[in-house]
Design an enzyme around this catalytic site. Structure first.
Site, PDB file in Angstrom:
ATOM      1  CG  ASP A 162      -6.086   1.632  -1.258  1.00  0.00           C
ATOM      2  OD1 ASP A 162      -7.309   1.487  -1.378  1.00  0.00           O
ATOM      3  OD2 ASP A 162      -5.282   0.691  -1.266  1.00  0.00           O
ATOM      4  CE  LYS A 163      -9.304  -2.119   4.389  1.00  0.00           C
ATOM      5  NZ  LYS A 163      -8.406  -3.291   4.596  1.00  0.00           N
ATOM      6  CB  THR A 164      -6.110  -3.068   0.823  1.00  0.00           C
ATOM      7  OG1 THR A 164      -7.428  -3.191   1.327  1.00  0.00           O
ATOM      8  CG2 THR A 164      -5.462  -4.434   0.733  1.00  0.00           C
ATOM      9  CB  THR A 168     -11.326   0.671   2.188  1.00  0.00           C
ATOM     10  OG1 THR A 168     -11.217  -0.748   2.172  1.00  0.00           O
ATOM     11  CG2 THR A 168     -12.546   1.054   3.002  1.00  0.00           C
ATOM     12  N   GLY A 169     -12.309  -0.662  -0.505  1.00  0.00           N
ATOM     13  CA  GLY A 169     -13.360  -1.490  -1.089  1.00  0.00           C
ATOM     14  C   GLY A 169     -14.004  -2.383  -0.055  1.00  0.00           C
ATOM     15  CE  LYS A 221     -10.252   2.254  -3.614  1.00  0.00           C
ATOM     16  NZ  LYS A 221      -8.983   1.575  -3.315  1.00  0.00           N
ATOM     17  CG  ASP A 255      -0.923  -0.896  -2.365  1.00  0.00           C
ATOM     18  OD1 ASP A 255      -2.134  -0.670  -2.508  1.00  0.00           O
ATOM     19  OD2 ASP A 255      -0.479  -1.922  -1.825  1.00  0.00           O
ATOM     20  CG  ASP A 268      -5.178   2.543  -4.894  1.00  0.00           C
ATOM     21  OD1 ASP A 268      -6.343   2.573  -4.484  1.00  0.00           O
ATOM     22  OD2 ASP A 268      -4.306   1.789  -4.435  1.00  0.00           O
TER      23      ASP A 268
END
Length: 736
Positions: free
Chosen positions: A415-417, A576-577, A604, A623, A627
């Site tokens: 997950d990016k963020t 990512t969103g 996702k 995180d 997710d």
């Protein structure tokens, strides 16, 4: 008439309750008890209906406390590990006098035999045998489940050895004394099961953690004013007031007011989202800087959080469980040993014409030597050391069975963020028009001057962008200057005089209205915008003098982590969103193999499943609560420890240091651990390939007979070898 037991059994079935082992999910029962494989307490499975009811009533404290109590009791109350340790300690004490009064000890110490020695040993061995009854209880579960395994073999060996030795007390002609061997077998197996139970961790309840994302109460608007109510009382079309710093209680539409909302826990988008009348907000979103009135559209299980909860429950049900190699081998070994023991009695007594005592002695030797001493320690010893090694490297293993899966991972999906990036909206670039130098490390003088002016103006603003610029200025030790004639230009920016000069900080619309945009400024703005960054202009008078770009910043460790994963042959994907532009820019900078942008929570989950359907074994790293469904669906879910509680609960593995480089440590560790497990299992099985035929008397015609005492020594030596081999794992380096 149905018996009491049957009524109790039916009650559990009617109530929809089933019980399962947290370490061996394939073990299920209609009644509470303990796992026949590891001895851990069986726990209730939660049905989807229960999950929905939990969401509908997130503040039913009695219900929550009861569930929490059950979970706490299982994990930290009188459990399997404590029980096995207590048994092991008592048996250790009892073994001392038993060893001291054994025939070998008396000969070694040159102490003459005494008349009541047999009775003394019988009494001590009986006391030790009572602590082994737990194995018989587990064997009963194995037989009921039609899965004959280690506990069945242990029970047969211990029972036969003890009974035959006890019989020799009353019939001295038998001359069969296995007290020390059987007691030693019990001692080693108790310790092995203690290690296994201690090194195992039960999965937490992610469904309960989802409910915690909602506020305790909502401000319901009525004809008589505002009334604080529990969420369970909310209905569709109700109107609620959400104040600054509060969470939205359910999905709905703003009918009055405007504010910035933090939706990172749901959308994965780190940038605050500005909402006004007619915009929709989702349950759990945090109102940052304003009060709004929201008309509710979806409440309870129909809300966004409710849908996420359903996805987690679905992923829990469909996720395949890893079978332990040791369990499969012990099952085969058990059947083989029982068959060989039975054949030994028949062949030596009926075919070879030997006495029944002789034949039974050989059969017991087969059972004693085949008892999986080494097999019982091979996995838990390695697992315990692996757990300790992992913690030292910032990794907490919640599900040790997943180590077998991790070694074969094809894709790591980040997950990016908050995982690859810092998860904080901040200044990433300052551009001064006409200056050839770019931001690379330390700021230039002109960049610092531009930042100082912008921060001076933003010090009088409460906008999220302004606060981010002000925060960055403080990091750069820039002190805001005095501002005169400050003006807030609604929806466009701010204006004021600094050092007797008029400056404005604002968006493109403001600059276009003032005719302040130059060709250079447009080109730079378009480039930064295409990278998904939020860009504001700083103008002096009617001319743009610079631009400030804000976005989520990439962690310095992310590049190293991706490169290291590529070196060991693992591909990397990103979910990512954020927009396509942001995702493409981040993926390009990190050399990520593939990425999925503008992904909602359910998407996702679907992207993970799509990768799996293509034949890949997938590890998901995240995180946030968005997710959690993906973490559950993935073959291995890795939660960043600094993230939300629900992500930590949903993951199989937790990174305690919030460092993506630790993913490499997990994979390298799993490969080293699996190698040690295989080595131990090969030894334990290979030892039995020779030992069982020898114990059955196959080599007697060649002049070699393996008696129970020698068999017990060989059995103990086998255990020492696997433990020593596992200990070498302590020095392993978890680098590619």
């Amino acid at each position: 008439m149905m018996s009491c037991c049957s009524e109790h059994h039916e009650e559990h079935r009617v109530g929809g309750k089933r019980f399962t082992c947290p370490m061996h999910p394939e073990v299920r029962s209609d009644t509470p008890g303990r796992c026949p494989k590891c001895g851990m307490d069986l726990v209730k499975e939660e049905s989807e209906g229960e999950g929905e009811e939990e969401l509908k009533k997130p503040h039913d404290h009695e219900h929550h406390d009861h569930a929490a109590h059950d979970h706490h009791a299982m994990m930290s109350g009188p459990g399997a590990a404590r029980d096995f340790l207590r048994r092991f300690a008592i048996v250790t004490v009892l073994l001392i006098p038993l060893l001291a009064t054994s025939e070998p000890a008396l000969r070694l110490l040159r102490i003459p035999d005494f008349s009541f020695r047999a009775s003394l040993q019988f009494g001590i061995a009986t006391a030790i045998f009572l602590f082994a009854l737990v194995f018989f209880e587990h064997a009963k579960h194995e037989i009921k489940a039609r899965k004959i395994g280690m506990m069945t073999l242990v029970s047969v060996a211990v029972g036969a050895g003890y009974l035959f030795s006890a019989a020799s007390n009353f019939f001295p002609a038998l001359k069969a004394e296995f007290y020390l061997e059987i007691s030693t077998l019990i001692w080693v197996l108790l310790f092995g099961h203690y290690l296994e139970a201690r090194s195992s961790a039960a999965a937490g309840d992610a469904l309960q953690e989802v409910a915690k994302l909602l506020p305790k109460e909502a401000h319901l608007l009525t004809d008589k004013g505002t009334k604080d109510v529990e969420l369970a009382m909310l209905k569709e079309n109700d109107t609620v007031l959400v104040k600054p710093g509060e969470k939205v209680p359910a999905d709905g539409k703003i009918i009055k007011g405007q504010a910035n909302f933090n939706e990172a826990h749901l959308s994965g988008e780190s940038k605050p989202v500005e909402k006004k009348a007619d915009d929709r907000v989702v349950a759990g979103a945090i109102c940052l800087d304003g009060s709004v009135e929201v008309k509710l559209e979806r409440v309870g299980e129909n809300s966004t959080i409710g849908q996420i909860q359903k996805l987690i429950a679905k992923a829990q049900q469909t996720k395949p469980s890893a079978q332990r190699l040791a369990d499969r081998i012990s099952g085969i070994l058990t059947l083989a040993a029982l068959a060989v023991a039975a054949a030994t009695v028949l062949v030596w007594s009926l075919v070879m014409g030997q006495s029944l005592v002789f034949a039974v002695t050989l059969a017991i030797t087969v059972l004693v030597i085949a008892c999986p001493h080494a097999l019982g320690l091979a996995i838990p010893t390695v697992s315990t050391i692996a757990t300790q090694l992992a913690v030292k490297n910032g990794v907490f293993l919640k599900d040790l069975a997943k180590l077998e899966v991790v070694k074969d991972i094809d894709y790591v999906v980040f997950d990016k963020t908050g995982t690859l990036t810092e998860g904080k909206f901040g200044v990433t670039e300052i551009v001064v028009l006409g200056e050839k130098e770019t931001q690379n490390g330390a700021l230039t003088k002109k960049q610092k001057d531009l930042l100082t002016v912008a921060a001076s103006l933003e010090a009088h603003s409460t906008h999220v962008i302004g606060l981010s610029i002000l925060s960055f200025a403080k990091q750069q030790n820039r002190t805001p200057k005095a501002v005169e004639k400050f003006k807030n230009l609604a929806g466009k920016g701010i204006e004021g005089r600094v050092d007797r000069k008029t400056f404005a900080v604002g968006n493109r619309l403001l600059m276009e209205e003032r005719g302040a945009l130059t060709k250079e400024a447009r080109v730079i703005y378009d480039k930064l915008s295409q990278e998904g960054k939020t860009v504001v202009f700083l103008s002096e008078g009617k001319t743009v003098s610079g631009l400030i770009a804000l976005s989520d910043r990439i962690k310095p460790e992310s590049q190293t982590a991706v490169e290291a994963l590529h070196r060991i042959g693992v591909k990397v994907a990103m979910l990512t969103g954020d927009s396509q532009e942001v995702a493409k820019d981040i993926a390009g900078q990190l050399s990520i193999d593939t990425y999925f942008a503008q992904v909602l929570p359910d998407k996702k989950y679907e992207h993970i499943k799509t990768l799996q359907d293509r034949g890949n074994k997938v590890m998901m790293v995240g995180d946030g609560v968005n997710d959690a469904p993906a973490l559950k669906q993935a073959d291995v879910g890795v939660a960043i420890g600094a993230g939300t509680d629900v992500a930590v609960e949903a993951g199989d593995i937790v990174l305690t240091r919030n460092n993506p480089q630790d993913i490499l440590s997990i994979i390298v560790l799993s490969r080293k651990v699996f190698r040690k497990m295989v080595e131990n299992l090969v030894w334990a099985l290979g030892y039995n390939v020779f030992a069982i035929p020898a114990a059955a008397g196959l080599f007697i015609p060649l002049g070699f007979r393996l008696n129970p005492k020698i068999g017990a020594i060989a059995m103990s030596l086998s255990s020492v070898i696997v433990v020593a081999n596992a200990m070498t794992l302590r020095k392993a380096k978890l680098q590619a």
